[in-house]
Motif scaffolding. Structure first.
Motif, mmCIF file in Angstrom:
data_model
loop_
_atom_site.group_PDB
_atom_site.id
_atom_site.type_symbol
_atom_site.label_atom_id
_atom_site.label_comp_id
_atom_site.label_asym_id
_atom_site.label_seq_id
_atom_site.Cartn_x
_atom_site.Cartn_y
_atom_site.Cartn_z
ATOM 1 N N THR A 75 0.835 -1.204 0.000
ATOM 2 C CA THR A 75 0.000 0.000 0.000
ATOM 3 C C THR A 75 0.871 1.255 0.000
ATOM 4 O O THR A 75 0.592 2.207 0.722
ATOM 5 C CB THR A 75 -0.919 0.019 1.249
ATOM 6 N N THR A 94 -1.871 -1.102 -4.910
ATOM 7 C CA THR A 94 -1.501 0.115 -5.633
ATOM 8 C C THR A 94 -2.061 0.035 -7.050
ATOM 9 O O THR A 94 -2.422 -1.027 -7.534
ATOM 10 C CB THR A 94 0.019 0.304 -5.708
ATOM 11 N N TYR A 114 -8.175 8.885 -1.277
ATOM 12 C CA TYR A 114 -7.597 8.298 -2.472
ATOM 13 C C TYR A 114 -8.366 8.679 -3.729
ATOM 14 O O TYR A 114 -7.797 8.951 -4.788
ATOM 15 C CB TYR A 114 -7.607 6.788 -2.316
ATOM 16 N N ASN A 142 -9.918 11.130 -9.064
ATOM 17 C CA ASN A 142 -9.249 10.032 -9.748
ATOM 18 C C ASN A 142 -9.864 9.757 -11.114
ATOM 19 O O ASN A 142 -9.150 9.544 -12.084
ATOM 20 C CB ASN A 142 -9.318 8.792 -8.848
#
Ligand SMILES: NC(=O)c1ccc[n+]([C@@H]2O[C@H](COP(=O)([O-])OP(=O)(O)OC[C@H]3O[C@@H](n4cnc5c(N)ncnc54)[C@H](O)[C@@H]3O)[C@@H](O)[C@H]2O)c1
Ligand SMILES: NC(=O)c1ccc[n+]([C@@H]2O[C@H](COP(=O)([O-])OP(=O)(O)OC[C@H]3O[C@@H](n4cnc5c(N)ncnc54)[C@H](O)[C@@H]3O)[C@@H](O)[C@H]2O)c1
Lengths: 210, 210
Positions: free
Chosen positions: A151, A176, B100, B104
DNA sequence: ATCTTTTTGTTATAAAAATAACAATATTGA
DNA sequence: TCAATATTGTTATTTTTATAACAAAAAGAT
């Protein structure tokens, strides 16, 4: 025993998880194939076939003895001695996983974390201590770690995988967003959340039925 | 267009991701099927066949135009207008995902989070605000949210799924460790990290080759 | 005691996914 | 110009995975 199909291994893991919950919740001692199937949204035949693969048999018409089945699954998918795991990249995801993982599986032990950031090194979540990358070889050997959960940021993933393999790790679970390249003796499993989400988006739009 | 096979959809998502990285890193404008295949650890035939499915064709022998291919993949797997997503359960994993996720994917927007804990309600990560469960119906309607990422504790998952479906959500990506049961018009994708890890453990022990 | 029902275990078939085979075409180089 | 090569697009085949079909066994019903 012959090597099991990938999908069967996945389902065995889920059977066990589901059966453990089921016992805890309902306290029953036996379960029919169609009941277990319903819990997992699959068919009863699938369940019976998987169970056939692992060679477990019940007394006909009585359903499976849950305790026994859990044990037999364990004999198949757990290794006799427990396997040690490390998290590499102790950021948001790495820490979340560490918190979650705690004692989840008796035979899989999360025993160390690694990070490049000096601020993280020495920190501890859930009794899992974070070490520097420099100490990786030493710690991996010392703890007999054979699986790594990766990670780290994308740009560091390939390099970290290389280092991990040098230290003697045998399996990598890669979160990832790059595909890694590993020698054929290393088992690599990759999961990309965005792919899952894009898949949901696609099928929400395109699926038949409404 | 005919509905694509599940695995093809997954790979298309990965092709795009990989191609974007590739352009950024190497600045090339074309790529051969075998090059793309190598990046993903798959075969060139697989790549060509997937690309055939989506109807894109290159000039023979020149490889694929990366920019065009990225665009064609987008036309297939993105919906024309962007899709809004919510995280339900703003704990360790929910927040990690939010961090995250930021920007994206242009066509997938994480627009809200929900949590039952008053301490979390009102908090914000990455411009994604957390709302109470009571306001779910309102916020989902207001923002036209059609996909939920479920990261609540296991015991709350079934109930939350029910509520989400009532609010009109169409797809769920479930990270909790229970299998959900949803009507056939809801697309459900489930991922269990422990299953992945147990799979790695199994194949590390059992794989042929050494 | 024998018929019916239920459920397992297993073999047979179908569906999905991956791989192989190869024709077609563009490019290179003699 | 023409052969050799590289690469795509597509059909054929194989492999993997899932489903269906059904015999055998147990339990209960009549
Ligand atoms: N957060 C998520 O929910 C999520 C979801 C899917 C995928 N991912 C992927 O997981 C990875 C980590 O995400 P994150 O949100 O935890 O990021 P993060 O930035 O919070 O954590 C990354 C950690 O890795 C450490 N690191 C950096 N370089 C390193 C190196 N060379 N060796 C070891 N450690 C190093 C950093 O110090 C940091 O602690 C990213 O590749 C991301 O794409 C994250
Ligand atoms: N952390 C991980 O890496 C990880 C990995 C795999 C799966 N999971 C699963 O994801 C889920 C969440 O894990 P976590 O580590 O983030 O846990 P967490 O406890 O950190 O977060 C859970 C959040 O859900 C909220 N919540 C509780 N009941 C709720 C309800 N009824 N409605 C809405 N929100 C509610 C809590 O307030 C909390 O903020 C769990 O089911 C866990 O099994 C976590």
């Amino acid at each position: 025993m012959k090597i099991l199909p990938e999908k069967t291994v996945e389902r065995l893991s889920q059977y066990r998880r589901t059966l453990n919950n089921y016992v805890a919740e309902y306290g029953k001692s036996r379960i029919y194939s169609h009941e277990l199937a319903a819990l997992l949204n699959i068919t009863a035949v699938q369940v019976r076939r998987d169970i056939m693969f692992i060679g477990y048999t019940s007394v006909q018409r009585k359903g499976y003895n849950i305790k026994d089945l859990i044990q037999v699954i364990g004999n198949i998918i757990d290794s006799p001695d427990s396997i040690n795991v490390a998290v590499v990249g102790y950021g948001n995801l790495g820490k979340a996983i560490t918190t979650y993982f705690a004692g989840n599986r008796p035979k899989l032990k999360l025993v160390a974390a690694f990070d490049i950031d000096p601020k993280k090194v020495g920190s501890e979540v859930n009794n899992v201590k974070c070490y520097s990358i420099e100490r990786m070889r030493e710690i991996v050997a010392l703890n007999d770690i054979s699986i790594a959960i990766l990670t780290v940021p994308t740009h560091a993933a390939a390099e970290m995988a290389k280092v991990l393999i040098q230290t003697g790790i045998k399996g990598i679970l890669n979160f990832t967003t790059v595909n890694l390249h590993v020698p054929s003796n290393i088992y690599l499993e990759e999961y990309d959340m965005i792919t899952s989400l894009e898949k949901v988006a696609y099928f929400v739009k395109h699926r038949p039925l409404g």
